[in-house]
Design a protein around this motif. Sequence first.
Motif, PDB file in Angstrom:
ATOM      1  N   THR A 144      42.659  53.431  55.368  1.00  9.26           N
ATOM      2  CA  THR A 144      42.563  51.761  55.622  1.00  9.26           C
ATOM      3  C   THR A 144      42.840  50.993  54.456  1.00  9.26           C
ATOM      4  O   THR A 144      43.156  51.461  53.380  1.00  9.26           O
ATOM      5  N   ILE A 165      46.484  51.046  61.127  1.00 10.16           N
ATOM      6  CA  ILE A 165      45.200  50.911  60.388  1.00 10.16           C
ATOM      7  C   ILE A 165      45.051  50.659  59.084  1.00 10.16           C
ATOM      8  O   ILE A 165      44.321  50.012  58.403  1.00 10.16           O
ATOM      9  N   ASP A 200      40.452  46.966  57.153  1.00 12.63           N
ATOM     10  CA  ASP A 200      39.357  47.550  56.597  1.00 12.63           C
ATOM     11  C   ASP A 200      38.809  48.664  57.648  1.00 12.63           C
ATOM     12  O   ASP A 200      38.944  48.548  58.767  1.00 12.63           O
ATOM     13  N   LEU A 201      37.828  49.327  56.724  1.00  9.48           N
ATOM     14  CA  LEU A 201      36.940  50.405  57.742  1.00  9.48           C
ATOM     15  C   LEU A 201      36.164  49.426  58.882  1.00  9.48           C
ATOM     16  O   LEU A 201      36.240  50.089  60.098  1.00  9.48           O
ATOM     17  N   THR A 255      38.354  48.545  61.563  1.00  9.73           N
ATOM     18  CA  THR A 255      39.001  49.797  62.366  1.00  9.73           C
ATOM     19  C   THR A 255      37.692  50.448  63.141  1.00  9.73           C
ATOM     20  O   THR A 255      38.118  50.490  64.625  1.00  9.73           O
TER      21      THR A 255
END
Length: 381
Positions: free
Chosen positions: A89, A134, A138-139, A142
């Motif tokens: 990411t 992705i 960022d996480l 995502t």
Amino acid sequence: MIVNAAATSPGTVLGYFVLALLVVFVVIAIVRSVRIVPQAVGLVIERLGRYSKTLEPGLHLLIPFVDRVRAGVDMREQVVSFPPQSVITSDNLVVGVETVLYFVIIDAKSAVYEIANYIMGIEQIVATTLRNVIASMDLEQTLTSRDQINGQLRGVLDEATGKWGIKVKRVELKSIDPPQSIQGAMEQQMRAERDRRAVILTAEGVKQSQILTAEGDKQGAILRAEGSAQAAILTAEGEARAILQVFDAIHRGDADPKLLAYKYLTTLPKLASTPANKVWIVPAELTGALGQFTRGFNGADSGAQAAPVVPGSTSPLGAALPTTALPPTALADPAEALAEARRQMEAATADATSAGTLSGRPLDPEAEAGQRPFGEQPPRH
């Protein structure tokens, strides 16, 4: 015996063998020329090594040893699950993304001749597209942008697999697995968020409870105040009616100053009998009251002035005096009764002023100057 030997001669055996080979060849040719295609299957036919046609479901005849089946293609919608792909990411976290692909082959010729293995090709396109998509998130994005990622994957796959005769129906992210350390941190964050919400809800509940309790106390205080006010009003009305009754009885009984002086003298011991009284102060009007009382008895002895007889009382000798029935009393409205009481009090005050006393102060100038005994009626002109 001669016939049997001729029948088993080498030429006859060879003829039978050739005939058998011919029969086998005919059978094989018939089998190869007749082809039954099942439903939802497309057969790609080559003639002398070149593409000839695609057979649809049904019965078809081919040229033996000229036409051959290159491949059979399943035309139904297919589902392929790809293993997790390691993707980085934008905040430099490695996550494993597992995808599921739904597609259908719409052109058997292109699926056979345009690519050697379309499943592997689709898998590689999915992996590279996931890394590109992705890598810009960022996480948090995502985990919350599955629909956006699915849409981008589908668009790229449609463009790439269109020339392969493949139509991509859907692309789904089956799972997104962050590292174990990140999962623990996310669980702690989620637990802290839930604890915060629980504390907020508890505080709101306590607040609402206190508000409702305060409103209940307020309404209770208002109701108690209203009850006290109504009780005070009713008490005042009762006292007013009692005062009116007393004043009415006194005025109908025609009480003179001597009776009032006697009642005053009988009340003085009650004032002095309370335990809180340490010092007894003799009022200033006591002399006037005694004078009135003395003159009343002197007048009774000399016969100069006859005291008025109170109806229903007894004489000093014990003889019953004639009684006269008092007229009935009708209590009016409290407001009107209070106004009438004020008027009667003013009239009584005027009578007391003429008698020489008002609220414990001698109002007769001559009595104050000592020219006439206190309480004696001034001469009338």
